[in-house]
Design a protein around this motif. Structure first.
Motif, PDB file in Angstrom:
ATOM      1  N   ALA A   1       0.856  -1.186   0.000  1.00  0.00           N
ATOM      2  CA  ALA A   1       0.000   0.000   0.000  1.00  0.00           C
ATOM      3  C   ALA A   1       0.891   1.235   0.000  1.00  0.00           C
ATOM      4  O   ALA A   1       1.917   1.258   0.683  1.00  0.00           O
ATOM      5  CB  ALA A   1      -0.897  -0.011   1.230  1.00  0.00           C
ATOM      6  N   ILE A   2       0.508   2.239  -0.795  1.00  0.00           N
ATOM      7  CA  ILE A   2       1.279   3.485  -0.871  1.00  0.00           C
ATOM      8  C   ILE A   2       0.339   4.651  -0.588  1.00  0.00           C
ATOM      9  O   ILE A   2      -0.693   4.792  -1.245  1.00  0.00           O
ATOM     10  CB  ILE A   2       1.899   3.681  -2.278  1.00  0.00           C
ATOM     11  CG1 ILE A   2       2.707   2.444  -2.686  1.00  0.00           C
ATOM     12  CG2 ILE A   2       2.754   4.945  -2.321  1.00  0.00           C
ATOM     13  CD1 ILE A   2       3.082   2.430  -4.164  1.00  0.00           C
ATOM     14  N   ALA A   3       0.677   5.471   0.397  1.00  0.00           N
ATOM     15  CA  ALA A   3      -0.149   6.638   0.698  1.00  0.00           C
ATOM     16  C   ALA A   3       0.722   7.716   1.317  1.00  0.00           C
ATOM     17  O   ALA A   3       1.921   7.509   1.555  1.00  0.00           O
ATOM     18  CB  ALA A   3      -1.295   6.253   1.628  1.00  0.00           C
ATOM     19  N   ARG A   4       0.109   8.864   1.560  1.00  0.00           N
ATOM     20  CA  ARG A   4       0.840  10.002   2.126  1.00  0.00           C
ATOM     21  C   ARG A   4       0.773   9.961   3.645  1.00  0.00           C
ATOM     22  O   ARG A   4      -0.312   9.877   4.205  1.00  0.00           O
ATOM     23  CB  ARG A   4       0.233  11.319   1.622  1.00  0.00           C
ATOM     24  CG  ARG A   4       0.400  11.523   0.110  1.00  0.00           C
ATOM     25  CD  ARG A   4      -0.318  12.785  -0.348  1.00  0.00           C
ATOM     26  NE  ARG A   4       0.193  13.964   0.330  1.00  0.00           N
ATOM     27  CZ  ARG A   4       1.314  14.599  -0.014  1.00  0.00           C
ATOM     28  NH1 ARG A   4       2.010  14.179  -1.050  1.00  0.00           N
ATOM     29  NH2 ARG A   4       1.742  15.646   0.659  1.00  0.00           N
ATOM     30  N   GLY A   5       1.915  10.003   4.289  1.00  0.00           N
ATOM     31  CA  GLY A   5       1.973  10.119   5.750  1.00  0.00           C
ATOM     32  C   GLY A   5       2.077   8.781   6.443  1.00  0.00           C
ATOM     33  O   GLY A   5       1.707   7.749   5.889  1.00  0.00           O
ATOM     34  N   PRO A   6       2.594   8.829   7.696  1.00  0.00           N
ATOM     35  CA  PRO A   6       2.795   7.589   8.453  1.00  0.00           C
ATOM     36  C   PRO A   6       1.491   6.992   8.988  1.00  0.00           C
ATOM     37  O   PRO A   6       1.421   5.793   9.235  1.00  0.00           O
ATOM     38  CB  PRO A   6       3.697   8.025   9.616  1.00  0.00           C
ATOM     39  CG  PRO A   6       3.483   9.494   9.755  1.00  0.00           C
ATOM     40  CD  PRO A   6       3.080  10.018   8.406  1.00  0.00           C
TER      41      PRO A   6
ATOM     42  N   TYR B   1       4.131  -1.244   3.493  1.00  0.00           N
ATOM     43  CA  TYR B   1       3.563   0.099   3.383  1.00  0.00           C
ATOM     44  C   TYR B   1       4.663   1.070   2.992  1.00  0.00           C
ATOM     45  O   TYR B   1       5.768   1.024   3.548  1.00  0.00           O
ATOM     46  CB  TYR B   1       2.938   0.548   4.716  1.00  0.00           C
ATOM     47  CG  TYR B   1       2.399   1.958   4.641  1.00  0.00           C
ATOM     48  CD1 TYR B   1       1.276   2.258   3.878  1.00  0.00           C
ATOM     49  CD2 TYR B   1       3.047   3.015   5.304  1.00  0.00           C
ATOM     50  CE1 TYR B   1       0.790   3.547   3.776  1.00  0.00           C
ATOM     51  CE2 TYR B   1       2.563   4.312   5.202  1.00  0.00           C
ATOM     52  CZ  TYR B   1       1.433   4.572   4.441  1.00  0.00           C
ATOM     53  OH  TYR B   1       0.963   5.854   4.334  1.00  0.00           O
ATOM     54  N   ILE B   2       4.373   1.945   2.018  1.00  0.00           N
ATOM     55  CA  ILE B   2       5.319   3.002   1.636  1.00  0.00           C
ATOM     56  C   ILE B   2       4.664   4.358   1.896  1.00  0.00           C
ATOM     57  O   ILE B   2       3.580   4.650   1.366  1.00  0.00           O
ATOM     58  CB  ILE B   2       5.713   2.900   0.143  1.00  0.00           C
ATOM     59  CG1 ILE B   2       6.414   1.557  -0.132  1.00  0.00           C
ATOM     60  CG2 ILE B   2       6.615   4.072  -0.250  1.00  0.00           C
ATOM     61  CD1 ILE B   2       6.704   1.309  -1.616  1.00  0.00           C
ATOM     62  N   ASP B   3       5.299   5.147   2.750  1.00  0.00           N
ATOM     63  CA  ASP B   3       4.860   6.521   3.003  1.00  0.00           C
ATOM     64  C   ASP B   3       5.519   7.403   1.936  1.00  0.00           C
ATOM     65  O   ASP B   3       6.729   7.605   1.960  1.00  0.00           O
ATOM     66  CB  ASP B   3       5.293   6.922   4.423  1.00  0.00           C
ATOM     67  CG  ASP B   3       5.059   8.404   4.700  1.00  0.00           C
ATOM     68  OD1 ASP B   3       4.549   9.112   3.815  1.00  0.00           O
ATOM     69  OD2 ASP B   3       5.411   8.837   5.820  1.00  0.00           O
ATOM     70  N   SER B   4       4.696   7.913   1.020  1.00  0.00           N
ATOM     71  CA  SER B   4       5.249   8.639  -0.135  1.00  0.00           C
ATOM     72  C   SER B   4       5.814  10.003   0.257  1.00  0.00           C
ATOM     73  O   SER B   4       6.529  10.622  -0.526  1.00  0.00           O
ATOM     74  CB  SER B   4       4.179   8.801  -1.216  1.00  0.00           C
ATOM     75  OG  SER B   4       3.111   9.578  -0.721  1.00  0.00           O
ATOM     76  N   THR B   5       5.506  10.465   1.484  1.00  0.00           N
ATOM     77  CA  THR B   5       6.069  11.754   1.915  1.00  0.00           C
ATOM     78  C   THR B   5       7.457  11.559   2.540  1.00  0.00           C
ATOM     79  O   THR B   5       8.194  12.515   2.723  1.00  0.00           O
ATOM     80  CB  THR B   5       5.168  12.464   2.952  1.00  0.00           C
ATOM     81  OG1 THR B   5       5.097  11.647   4.141  1.00  0.00           O
ATOM     82  CG2 THR B   5       3.761  12.684   2.422  1.00  0.00           C
ATOM     83  N   ALA B   6       7.782  10.324   2.903  1.00  0.00           N
ATOM     84  CA  ALA B   6       9.036  10.068   3.623  1.00  0.00           C
ATOM     85  C   ALA B   6      10.109   9.448   2.752  1.00  0.00           C
ATOM     86  O   ALA B   6      11.283   9.467   3.118  1.00  0.00           O
ATOM     87  CB  ALA B   6       8.760   9.153   4.824  1.00  0.00           C
ATOM     88  N   SER B   7       9.718   8.877   1.609  1.00  0.00           N
ATOM     89  CA  SER B   7      10.732   8.218   0.775  1.00  0.00           C
ATOM     90  C   SER B   7      10.280   8.222  -0.683  1.00  0.00           C
ATOM     91  O   SER B   7       9.124   8.510  -0.990  1.00  0.00           O
ATOM     92  CB  SER B   7      10.963   6.788   1.265  1.00  0.00           C
ATOM     93  OG  SER B   7       9.746   6.074   1.252  1.00  0.00           O
ATOM     94  N   ASP B   8      11.200   7.883  -1.562  1.00  0.00           N
ATOM     95  CA  ASP B   8      10.903   7.852  -2.988  1.00  0.00           C
ATOM     96  C   ASP B   8      10.186   6.537  -3.334  1.00  0.00           C
ATOM     97  O   ASP B   8      10.727   5.451  -3.113  1.00  0.00           O
ATOM     98  CB  ASP B   8      12.213   7.980  -3.781  1.00  0.00           C
ATOM     99  CG  ASP B   8      11.951   7.961  -5.269  1.00  0.00           C
ATOM    100  OD1 ASP B   8      11.282   8.890  -5.761  1.00  0.00           O
ATOM    101  OD2 ASP B   8      12.379   6.993  -5.938  1.00  0.00           O
TER     102      ASP B   8
END
Ligand SMILES: [Zn+2]
Ligand SMILES: [Zn+2]
Length: 342
Positions: free
Chosen positions: A195-200, A214-221
């Motif tokens: 899952a990819i979304a903005r924020g932790p 989970y990938i936080d798109s605001t914290a990493s590429d």
């Protein structure tokens, strides 16, 4: 004369207002549905904002309909009063155009769309062609079934038509109305799901929904993170943000497929070099027809997939619509009529 409550938008970009209208009778080949629940989808704004070609106002949006048949028109076969049914974006098909003859009902050239060709589900009753109907399994309530009619169908039907196999990495970009169902479908279909979304904050939600990563798109590429996981076989882009979609393309792996699912007019940037070395592809996908919807509802019932919803009465349609537009809904607003609790 018997009347019903209906939400209508009387002019482009106009307010959503409750009005009383005569309860319609189903013509030949159509049924009347007593609506119990109707989800509010981002694509409803296509009608409210008058972006749909040939749209006639007043408009009643709503293409995530769940209810039961309460009257059957002449010549309808296979459907009876009391049958529980759902209707999505596809408002039926003609059965004899070029697309229909090839079994591509969702691409029917007559182009019947719920909420445009006939008034949609922000109402107590809807009259729709029988070819638009999908059966709701007993395990699903009307409130559970409604968001599956567009959001769930779009995720399940597009993913099952990719070349991805069990265990392949599938990324869901955006965890909102579509994405929160998409994660559940991908997990239950046997994919390693990210899952990819903005924020932790959405990390915990992603885990609750069953995501493996989970990938936080605001914290990493995002592209780098996907490559670290081996590269995505499929990215299902549900975010209504062309920049975010463009930024994910570099995360595709071998034979990677980017599925653009959110109705968006902004261009997405993809360079040929991003696709050549992986034999990658980019495609769109239009939800599905009523047969696809029935498959989706059955799969959701089989696997216990349910939407997370905010339930509001039909009278609060304008409030729910604003929450959806502002991206505040957690994760789908569903309008209900009194019939739901009866
Ligand atoms: Zn929709
Ligand atoms: Zn057709």
């Amino acid at each position: 004369m018997a009347t019903m409550r209906v939400v209508q938008v009387s002019r482009p970009n106009g307010p959503l207002e409750i009005v009383e209208r005569q309860i319609p009778e189903p013509g030949a080949g159509s049924v009347r549905i007593q609506v119990q629940a109707c989800g509010i989808c981002h694509s409803d704004s296509v009608f409210v904002d008058n972006q749909w070609p040939g749209l006639q106002f007043p408009v009643t949006p709503g293409h995530e309909i769940a209810g039961h048949i309460d009257a059957v028109g002449e010549g309808v076969a296979g459907w009876r009063t009391g049958d529980r049914v759902a209707i999505g974006w596809s408002g039926g098909y003609c059965g004899h155009c070029h697309s229909c003859r090839y079994g591509e009902f969702v691409h029917c050239e007559v182009g019947m769309v719920t909420g445009a060709t006939f008034p949609g589900g922000y109402a107590e009753y809807v009259v729709a062609p029988e070819s638009a109907l999908a059966r709701i399994p007993d395990e699903l309530s009307a409130v559970d079934a409604a968001p599956i009619a567009c959001a769930g169908l779009t995720m399940f039907n597009s993913l099952r038509r990719t070349g991805a196999g069990p265990g392949d990495l599938v990324a869901i970009l955006g965890i909102g109305g579509l994405g929160h169902l998409g994660v559940q479908f991908a997990v239950k279909m046997g994919f390693r799901t990210v899952a990819i979304a903005r924020g932790p904050e959405k990390g915990e939600l992603a885990r609750q929904l069953g995501a493996h990563h989970y990938i936080d798109s605001t914290a990493s590429d995002v592209a780098t993170q996907l490559q670290n996981l081996g590269g995505a076989r499929v990215i299902q882009a549900t975010a209504t943000n062309a920049e975010a979609i463009s930024g994910s393309v570099g995360g595709l792996g071998l034979h990677g497929e980017l599925l653009t699912l959110a109705a968006l007019v902004d261009p997405v940037r993809v360079s040929p070099m991003q696709l050549i070395n992986i034999s990658g592809t980019v495609h769109g996908h239009p939800g599905g027809a009523s047969n696809d919807l029935e498959d989706t509802l059955k799969f959701a019932a089989l696997q216990g997939i349910k939407p997370m919803v905010e339930v509001l009465p039909l009278e609060k349609a304008a409030v729910g619509y604003r929450r959806m537009l502002a991206n505040q809904a957690r994760f789908r607003v569903v309008l209900t009529t009194e019939e739901t609790s009866a």
